[in-house]
Write an enzyme that holds these catalytic residues in place. Sequence first.
Site, PDB file in Angstrom:
ATOM      1  N   ASN A   9      63.279  62.852  51.568  1.00  0.00           N
ATOM      2  CA  ASN A   9      64.445  62.903  52.453  1.00  0.00           C
ATOM      3  C   ASN A   9      65.610  62.267  51.693  1.00  0.00           C
ATOM      4  OD1 ASN A   9      66.343  62.582  54.453  1.00  0.00           O
ATOM      5  ND2 ASN A   9      65.147  61.127  55.674  1.00  0.00           N
ATOM      6  N   TRP A  10      66.512  63.111  51.237  1.00  0.00           N
ATOM      7  CA  TRP A  10      67.617  62.600  50.405  1.00  0.00           C
ATOM      8  C   TRP A  10      68.732  61.965  51.227  1.00  0.00           C
ATOM      9  CZ3 TRP A  10      68.392  67.223  46.407  1.00  0.00           C
ATOM     10  CH2 TRP A  10      67.189  67.399  45.710  1.00  0.00           C
ATOM     11  N   LYS A  11      68.628  62.085  52.526  1.00  0.00           N
ATOM     12  CA  LYS A  11      69.633  61.509  53.443  1.00  0.00           C
ATOM     13  C   LYS A  11      71.050  61.935  53.022  1.00  0.00           C
ATOM     14  CE  LYS A  11      66.383  57.932  54.644  1.00  0.00           C
ATOM     15  NZ  LYS A  11      66.100  56.557  55.025  1.00  0.00           N
ATOM     16  N   HIS A  94      64.423  61.654  63.219  1.00  0.00           N
ATOM     17  CA  HIS A  94      64.405  60.521  62.286  1.00  0.00           C
ATOM     18  C   HIS A  94      65.040  59.317  62.982  1.00  0.00           C
ATOM     19  CE1 HIS A  94      65.281  57.958  58.879  1.00  0.00           C
ATOM     20  NE2 HIS A  94      64.362  58.643  58.210  1.00  0.00           N
ATOM     21  N   GLU A 166      56.841  56.643  60.983  1.00  0.00           N
ATOM     22  CA  GLU A 166      57.770  55.799  60.228  1.00  0.00           C
ATOM     23  C   GLU A 166      58.153  54.590  61.075  1.00  0.00           C
ATOM     24  OE1 GLU A 166      59.826  58.275  56.964  1.00  0.00           O
ATOM     25  OE2 GLU A 166      61.090  58.306  58.736  1.00  0.00           O
ATOM     26  N   SER A 214      59.673  52.924  52.919  1.00  0.00           N
ATOM     27  CA  SER A 214      59.703  52.217  51.625  1.00  0.00           C
ATOM     28  C   SER A 214      58.586  52.633  50.661  1.00  0.00           C
ATOM     29  CB  SER A 214      59.646  50.695  51.844  1.00  0.00           C
ATOM     30  OG  SER A 214      60.700  50.274  52.675  1.00  0.00           O
ATOM     31  N   GLY A 235      62.124  58.234  51.392  1.00  0.00           N
ATOM     32  CA  GLY A 235      63.583  58.179  51.416  1.00  0.00           C
ATOM     33  C   GLY A 235      64.114  57.787  50.047  1.00  0.00           C
ATOM     34  N   GLY A 236      64.486  56.518  49.913  1.00  0.00           N
ATOM     35  CA  GLY A 236      65.127  56.005  48.698  1.00  0.00           C
ATOM     36  C   GLY A 236      64.494  56.484  47.394  1.00  0.00           C
TER      37      GLY A 236
HETATM   38  P1  PGA Z   1      62.644  54.883  52.766  1.00  0.00           P
HETATM   39  O1  PGA Z   1      63.035  55.935  53.899  1.00  0.00           O
HETATM   40  O2  PGA Z   1      61.537  55.507  51.963  1.00  0.00           O
HETATM   41  O3  PGA Z   1      63.906  54.690  51.971  1.00  0.00           O
HETATM   42  O4  PGA Z   1      62.198  53.661  53.472  1.00  0.00           O
HETATM   43  C1  PGA Z   1      62.047  56.642  54.575  1.00  0.00           C
HETATM   44  C2  PGA Z   1      62.714  57.503  55.613  1.00  0.00           C
HETATM   45  O5  PGA Z   1      63.708  57.061  56.186  1.00  0.00           O
HETATM   46  O6  PGA Z   1      62.273  58.647  55.848  1.00  0.00           O
END
Ligand code: PGA
Length: 265
Positions: A9-11, A94, A166, A214, A235-236
């Site tokens: 998920n590149w947000k 999300h 999540e 994370s 995410g990150g």
């Molecule tokens: P994160 O994000 O891996 O940066 O914690 C996960 C997500 O929000 O799907």
Amino acid sequence: MRRIMIAGNWKMHLNVQESSLLVHRLNERIKVHRDIEIVLAPSALSLQPLSLEIDRRKFRLAAQNAYFKDEGAYTGEVSFTMLRDLVHYVIIGHSERRIYFNETLEVVRDKVAAAFRNDLKPILCVGENKEERKDGMTKQVLHDQIVTALYNLTAEEVAEVVIAYEPIWAISTFGGELAKPSQIDSAIVFIRHQIAELYGEATAQAVRVLYGGSVDDQIARGYLEIEGCDGTLVGGASLNYMKFTGIVDAAYRMIHSQEEHHAQQ
Ligand code: PGA
């Protein structure tokens, strides 16, 4: 057999050019994996160009969000109908959408319905916040999120939903505490148990449940090894091609060490 999914998920990161560069880097390092489904969720803007660029044997696309009406005067929105031929999946519910954009349980439910109406599959995010966990409310929160989101679906449709567990307290952007696998395995069992109660055991066994929060290349395997966990929503770390590739490698190694283990028995 449920196929492992590793989803990035590149947000709200990377413009079209940067997205294209990241896909290029991932493509150089990731092989075609029969048993791992790799899903990329760039910004809505990058979906069209990437849909033409990606090697479809390796990657599938997901949108990060869409609006539940198919068409109309809804300034600024993109509908599931518009995404139909571009993506396989849409991330729905999300926690950032629920928290920053006030998405209620009912909005999430309507988006899940809109996804199926348009032949798209939801990656439905669920999870409790820190207070809810502290107050022993985790199961109640998951129950409410799941029951409402899947309302009105048939068991066949539910079998195609991917649920991403999540916990909000473990997401990096919310100051993520690293969740220990032992802190999340009961939630994953509970999610599948909930599906079994509502839609039967066969449906529960078909539904994929991912973990997200994370996750990076160093710790991915610990989550992937949780009983009933079918992959990760990242995410990150998905913005870093080395880390994302490392997570795919971790999944590959886990699958193959399990196969060797079975072969030896
Ligand atoms: P994160 O994000 O891996 O940066 O914690 C996960 C997500 O929000 O799907």
